[in-house]
Write a protein that holds these residues in place. Structure first.
Motif, short mmCIF file in Angstrom:
data_model
loop_
_atom_site.label_atom_id
_atom_site.label_comp_id
_atom_site.label_asym_id
_atom_site.label_seq_id
_atom_site.Cartn_x
_atom_site.Cartn_y
_atom_site.Cartn_z
N LYS A 24 -8.68 -8.84 1.04
CA LYS A 24 -7.31 -8.63 0.48
C LYS A 24 -7.46 -7.68 -0.79
CE LYS A 24 -5.32 -11.51 3.19
NZ LYS A 24 -5.22 -11.38 4.37
N SER A 25 -8.62 -7.67 -1.13
CA SER A 25 -8.87 -6.61 -2.44
C SER A 25 -10.31 -6.04 -2.08
CB SER A 25 -9.09 -7.63 -3.70
OG SER A 25 -9.32 -6.80 -4.79
N ILE A 110 -5.40 -2.64 -11.43
CA ILE A 110 -5.49 -4.11 -11.75
C ILE A 110 -4.10 -4.78 -11.98
CG2 ILE A 110 -6.45 -5.76 -13.36
CD1 ILE A 110 -8.88 -3.68 -13.80
N HIS A 111 -3.26 -4.37 -12.61
CA HIS A 111 -1.90 -4.99 -13.06
C HIS A 111 -1.15 -4.82 -11.88
CE1 HIS A 111 -2.88 -5.58 -17.15
NE2 HIS A 111 -3.16 -4.22 -17.35
N ASP A 112 -1.30 -4.15 -10.87
CA ASP A 112 -0.25 -3.91 -9.56
C ASP A 112 -1.18 -4.58 -8.60
OD1 ASP A 112 1.26 -2.09 -10.78
OD2 ASP A 112 0.55 -0.64 -9.51
N LYS A 113 -1.97 -5.61 -8.82
CA LYS A 113 -2.67 -6.54 -7.80
C LYS A 113 -3.42 -5.74 -6.87
CE LYS A 113 -0.48 -10.58 -9.73
NZ LYS A 113 -0.83 -10.66 -10.72
N ASP A 114 -3.79 -4.37 -6.86
CA ASP A 114 -4.56 -3.62 -5.84
C ASP A 114 -5.89 -3.91 -5.90
OD1 ASP A 114 -2.24 -2.04 -4.45
OD2 ASP A 114 -2.38 -0.57 -6.14
N ASP A 116 -8.41 -6.96 -7.43
CA ASP A 116 -8.60 -8.36 -7.87
C ASP A 116 -10.00 -8.36 -8.48
OD1 ASP A 116 -9.10 -11.32 -8.64
OD2 ASP A 116 -8.36 -11.83 -6.88
N SER A 118 -11.78 -10.70 -9.61
CA SER A 118 -12.69 -11.79 -9.11
C SER A 118 -13.01 -11.62 -7.51
CB SER A 118 -11.50 -13.14 -9.38
OG SER A 118 -10.74 -12.98 -8.16
N LYS A 119 -12.49 -10.61 -6.98
CA LYS A 119 -13.04 -10.37 -5.56
C LYS A 119 -14.22 -9.31 -5.66
CE LYS A 119 -9.79 -13.25 -3.85
NZ LYS A 119 -10.16 -14.34 -3.63
#
Length: 144
Positions: A24-25, A110-114, A116, A118-119
């Protein structure tokens, strides 16, 4: 190579090419100080995963839709780039294995969650002296 002496490519091989299933990332982030260096790296990666690159700049410009910046090669590896304002507005629309960006657009991704953090399995700073200088301390804390 990582600290253990293994090639970084070997570490990624188990995850790359699985974008269509569970990625997903991005699992790999390449941060470059300039758009031009990002284009060079994306061209090399594009070829590495089985893409073909036309020889002249004119031939590349005549294509209506350039898959270079959002490409899934025959090996199943998806590469996504955010290197300018227009790409930044679109973000990483594909499920992407490898993301290439500059410090300027890293915060937005990062802020738009494109992306992650942690991934991520591998973070590469090309020309690290310039790239790290241009990256905000908050983004560095998120990445590392």
């Amino acid at each position: 190579r990582d600290g253990v002496g293994q090639p970084i490519g070997a570490q990624l091989s188990s995850s790359l090419g699985k974008s269509g299933t569970d990625v997903k990332s991005p699992v790999c982030l390449i941060v470059v100080p300039t758009r031009e260096l990002g284009v060079q790296i994306s061209l090399l990666l594009f070829q590495l995963v089985g893409g073909t690159v036309k020889k002249s700049a004119t031939e590349r410009l005549t294509r209506k839709k350039n898959p270079l910046y959002n490409y899934k090669g025959p090996k199943g590896v998806k590469i996504g780039c955010v290197l300018d304002e227009k790409m930044s507005e679109e973000g990483l629309k594909l499920q992407t294995d490898i993301a290439i960006t500059t410090p300027k657009y890293l915060t937005k991704l990062i802020h738009d969650k494109d992306i992650d953090p942690s991934k991520l399995r591998v973070v590469i700073y090309d020309e690290a002296d310039l790239g790290l200088e241009q990256t905000s301390p908050d983004d560095l804390r998120l990445l590392f």
